[in-house]
Motif scaffolding. Structure first.
Motif, short mmCIF file in Angstrom:
data_model
loop_
_atom_site.label_atom_id
_atom_site.label_comp_id
_atom_site.label_asym_id
_atom_site.label_seq_id
_atom_site.Cartn_x
_atom_site.Cartn_y
_atom_site.Cartn_z
N LEU A 6 0.80 -1.22 0.00
CA LEU A 6 0.00 0.00 0.00
C LEU A 6 0.84 1.27 0.00
CD1 LEU A 6 -2.84 -1.11 2.43
CD2 LEU A 6 -2.85 -1.10 -0.07
N THR A 7 2.13 1.16 0.25
CA THR A 7 3.03 2.31 0.14
C THR A 7 4.22 1.90 -0.70
OG1 THR A 7 4.19 1.73 2.17
CG2 THR A 7 2.36 3.29 2.37
N HIS A 8 4.75 2.83 -1.48
CA HIS A 8 5.85 2.55 -2.39
C HIS A 8 6.76 3.77 -2.40
CE1 HIS A 8 7.97 1.86 -6.18
NE2 HIS A 8 7.62 0.60 -6.06
N PRO A 9 8.09 3.58 -2.38
CA PRO A 9 8.99 4.73 -2.31
C PRO A 9 8.98 5.62 -3.56
CG PRO A 9 10.21 2.70 -2.61
CD PRO A 9 8.79 2.31 -2.36
N ASP A 16 -6.70 2.03 -1.20
CA ASP A 16 -7.08 0.61 -1.17
C ASP A 16 -8.57 0.37 -1.38
OD1 ASP A 16 -7.92 1.51 1.30
OD2 ASP A 16 -6.95 -0.08 2.44
N THR A 17 -9.31 1.41 -1.77
CA THR A 17 -10.73 1.23 -2.10
C THR A 17 -11.00 1.37 -3.60
OG1 THR A 17 -11.25 3.58 -1.79
CG2 THR A 17 -11.41 2.14 0.16
N ALA A 18 -10.00 1.75 -4.37
CA ALA A 18 -10.18 2.02 -5.80
C ALA A 18 -9.73 0.82 -6.64
CB ALA A 18 -9.40 3.27 -6.19
N MET A 19 -10.61 -0.16 -6.79
CA MET A 19 -10.28 -1.36 -7.57
C MET A 19 -10.50 -1.12 -9.06
SD MET A 19 -9.26 -3.49 -5.30
CE MET A 19 -9.26 -5.10 -6.04
N ILE A 20 -9.59 -1.65 -9.86
CA ILE A 20 -9.70 -1.57 -11.32
C ILE A 20 -9.47 -2.97 -11.89
CG2 ILE A 20 -9.04 0.85 -11.46
CD1 ILE A 20 -6.52 -1.64 -12.52
N GLU A 28 -8.59 -11.93 -16.68
CA GLU A 28 -8.87 -10.67 -15.99
C GLU A 28 -8.54 -10.77 -14.50
OE1 GLU A 28 -12.79 -8.16 -15.07
OE2 GLU A 28 -12.26 -8.24 -17.20
N TYR A 29 -7.93 -9.71 -13.99
CA TYR A 29 -7.57 -9.61 -12.58
C TYR A 29 -8.00 -8.25 -12.06
CZ TYR A 29 -4.64 -13.70 -13.28
OH TYR A 29 -4.19 -14.96 -13.56
N GLN A 30 -8.01 -8.12 -10.73
CA GLN A 30 -8.32 -6.87 -10.06
C GLN A 30 -7.05 -6.32 -9.43
OE1 GLN A 30 -11.62 -5.42 -9.81
NE2 GLN A 30 -11.76 -6.89 -11.51
N GLY A 31 -6.92 -5.02 -9.48
CA GLY A 31 -5.80 -4.35 -8.84
C GLY A 31 -6.30 -3.06 -8.22
N LEU A 32 -5.45 -2.43 -7.46
CA LEU A 32 -5.76 -1.13 -6.88
C LEU A 32 -5.21 -0.05 -7.79
CD1 LEU A 32 -4.89 -1.80 -3.15
CD2 LEU A 32 -7.16 -1.70 -4.20
N ARG A 33 -6.03 0.96 -8.07
CA ARG A 33 -5.61 2.05 -8.95
C ARG A 33 -4.26 2.60 -8.47
NH1 ARG A 33 -9.01 4.39 -12.04
NH2 ARG A 33 -10.73 3.95 -10.63
N ASN A 34 -3.31 2.67 -9.40
CA ASN A 34 -1.97 3.22 -9.20
C ASN A 34 -1.02 2.39 -8.35
OD1 ASN A 34 -2.38 5.46 -10.89
ND2 ASN A 34 -3.43 6.53 -9.24
N GLU A 35 -1.42 1.18 -7.92
CA GLU A 35 -0.40 0.34 -7.30
C GLU A 35 0.48 -0.17 -8.44
OE1 GLU A 35 -1.55 -3.30 -5.25
OE2 GLU A 35 -3.02 -3.73 -6.77
N SER A 36 1.67 -0.62 -8.11
CA SER A 36 2.54 -1.11 -9.18
C SER A 36 1.93 -2.40 -9.77
CB SER A 36 3.95 -1.38 -8.66
OG SER A 36 3.98 -2.53 -7.85
#
Length: 112
Positions: A6-9, A16-20, A28-36
């Motif tokens: 949830l944090t990245h340098p 963690d509520t914005a699933m894409i 097809e998979y789900q991820g969190l918006r802007n996570e790597s």
């Protein structure tokens, strides 16, 4: 227990509520918006991102900071994207398993 980073340098904090949705190797998979992309794939249980060009051994996330190039995948048709530095986006199409250019010999054979 969550598998998510949830944090990245380098990237901003992850909401963690914005699933894409995105696809990896036609699934097809789900991820969190802007996570790597690497974090999203790991959170979905995917550890192997490609195969070594010569030996065929599995490769995945190694350094997770963009230095080693082990997590290279193809994103929206662009080869060689590092999954650890690429923010996942809605509708992103990711593939692996393609031979990526690694040597002058590979480049020369494709450009002669």
């Amino acid at each position: 227990m969550t598998r998510r980073i949830l944090t990245h340098p380098v990237l901003d904090a992850i909401d963690d509520t914005a699933m894409i949705s995105f696809t990896y190797n036609d699934k097809e998979y789900q991820g969190l918006r802007n996570e790597s992309l690497a974090a999203a794939l790991l959170a979905n249980g995917i550890r192997t991102l490609r195969l070594h060009e010569e030996s065929g051994t599995p490769r995945g996330i190694y350094c997770n900071i963009g230095h080693c190039f082990e997590c290279r995948v193809t994103v929206n048709g662009q080869q060689g994207a590092r999954a650890c530095l690429t923010p996942v986006q809605e509708g992103m199409v990711v593939t692996s398993g393609e031979k990526l250019l690694t040597t002058v010999k590979d480049w020369r054979s494709q450009n002669e």
